[in-house]
Design an enzyme around this catalytic site. Structure first.
Site, short mmCIF file in Angstrom:
data_model
loop_
_atom_site.label_atom_id
_atom_site.label_comp_id
_atom_site.label_asym_id
_atom_site.label_seq_id
_atom_site.Cartn_x
_atom_site.Cartn_y
_atom_site.Cartn_z
N GLN A 100 78.90 61.04 -1.43
CA GLN A 100 78.16 61.97 -0.57
C GLN A 100 77.13 61.17 0.23
OE1 GLN A 100 74.97 64.77 -1.94
NE2 GLN A 100 76.55 66.32 -1.55
N TYR A 170 68.95 69.25 4.58
CA TYR A 170 68.86 67.82 4.78
C TYR A 170 68.70 67.54 6.28
CZ TYR A 170 69.90 66.26 0.01
OH TYR A 170 69.82 65.97 -1.33
N ARG A 347 78.50 73.14 -12.13
CA ARG A 347 77.93 73.43 -13.45
C ARG A 347 78.98 73.61 -14.53
NH1 ARG A 347 74.48 78.39 -11.36
NH2 ARG A 347 76.30 78.41 -9.99
#
Length: 400
Positions: A100, A170, A347
């Site tokens: 990423q 971001y 998760r």
């Protein structure tokens, strides 16, 4: 035509994947000195050995001020050997690896990094209690070149996929959000101007790597705050990126790490745990009404971005990764039936790294994650990101 099998081999651009499952990027908390560690490698090998087709290394910064905080890896010659070791370890297990690639922009903690953060427009930082400065033309030229350099280094390291971070407020996302971008120059105002940086970075990276690796982008289906990227805006940006032809797929996410993080995670909001993990100024700020409103609670439901993601699927021909509340095999199969090419999970795999292998073997149909989100603050804790529930039950972290 019948929906593809989520566990059958597939391609992503030039990359052959053993199946269509993706371990989504979640900060691992295992790089205390900004370098690849054995613990980071083990973190990724757990879901890889558990059956995932593609694992994603989170938060690989293109520049020092683009780190979320000082422990994040900056892609460079000094981190190349470790990144190569990580890629080799993943490949040895038969999976592919994505990096990423991003610049945190206003989500960066300038005080931790030792260099002030930049964003589309100047604003106070709730993380560093400093002012974030508006990026200059020189900054944007430098950052674009830094994306290119990082992309080349990750190709040298053996990474298969480059995921360009264009969401979560971001740097690139801060330009897309009208509430964060108040510029009057060619980088602000119209959507075409606000999307200029996203398109420029994607084009520059593709020009550098060509067809050597797959290039994808994480984009927002909705930021979840007034002035953020809306579903309509996100769709228009996605259309522009598709028309440019520089990407092999989009990963559909949502929320803002700066303004509304729980919009992405859903479920319980671990306010007390988060406050305890923060530096004192931030801890005190979280006790104020404004601070408490930062950690909103959104009820969890399986596949919670599906309605918005379907709008993207209907409007685009570009391959898409479905993300958000994926815990059940039927959700993955529904995503395939809906026309999504890949399924990304976070998760659920942190809680049970071997979940996919057990699903594929017919020994499980859903994960046991309870969506308490107590894993979120552990990114700042010794030992790194982990599931506290798994630790309490077994006495050892499931993600180790």
């Amino acid at each position: 035509m019948s929906a593809p099998d989520v566990f059958a081999p597939a391609t992503l651009g030039p990359v052959r994947l053993r199946n269509r499952t993706v371990k989504a990027a979640t900060f691992e908390g295992r790089t205390p000195h900004g370098q690849v560690t054995d613990e980071l490698i083990d973190y990724h090998l757990a879901p890889v050995r558990g059956g995932v087709g593609l694992t994603t290394v989170a938060y690989l910064a293109v520049a020092p001020e683009g780190r979320t905080h000082r422990e994040v890896i900056v892609v460079g010659e000094d981190t190349l050997a470790g990144l190569t070791r990580l890629a080799d370890a993943v490949h040895a297990e038969g999976a592919a690896i994505a990096g990423q690639v991003g610049h945190a922009g206003p989500v960066a903690n300038g005080r931790s990094n030792g260099v002030k953060a930049i964003a589309a427009s100047g604003m106070p930082s709730p993380l560093s209690m400093q002012m974030i400065r508006s990026a200059t033309e020189a900054d944007l030229t430098r950052v674009t070149k830094a994306y290119v350099a990082a992309a080349r280094l990750l190709v040298r390291a053996g990474f298969d996929v480059l995921e360009l971070h264009m969401a979560h407020s971001y740097l690139i996302s801060s330009f897309l959000a009208p509430g964060l971008n108040r510029r009057k120059d060619r980088w602000g105002g119209s959507l075409e101007n606000r999307a200029r940086l996203a398109r420029q970075v994607a084009r520059a990276v593709r020009d550098e790597v060509g067809g050597e690796v797959a290039v994808t982008a994480k984009v927002s289906t909705s930021d979840g705050f007034p002035g953020g990227v809306t579903t309509e805006t996100g769709l228009e940006v996605a259309r522009l990126l598709e028309a440019d032809g520089n990407l092999d797929a989009l990963q559909l996410s949502g929320g803002s790490s700066l303004m509304n993080p729980m919009y992405l995670f859903r479920g319980d909001a671990p306010v007390a745990e988060f406050a305890a993990a923060m530096p004192l100024p931030v801890r005190l700020g979280m006790r104020t009404p404004v601070g408490r409103s930062f950690m909103k609670t959104y009820e969890f439901h399986e596949g919670y971005f599906r309605d918005k993601a379907l709008q993207f699927r209907e409007a685009l021909s570009l391959p898409l990764m479905f993300l958000g509340g994926v815990n059940r095999l039927e959700t993955m199969q529904q995503a395939m039936a809906d026309g999504f090419e890949y399924v990304a999970m976070g998760r659920a795999l942190l809680r049970e790294p071997d979940l996919l292998a057990r699903m594929q073997a017919g020994r499980a149909v859903e994960g046991v994650c309870i969506h308490c989100n107590r894993c979120m603050p552990t990114i700042y804790a010794a030992g790194g990101t982990r599931c506290p529930v798994a630790l309490e039950i077994s006495g050892s972290p499931a993600s180790a």
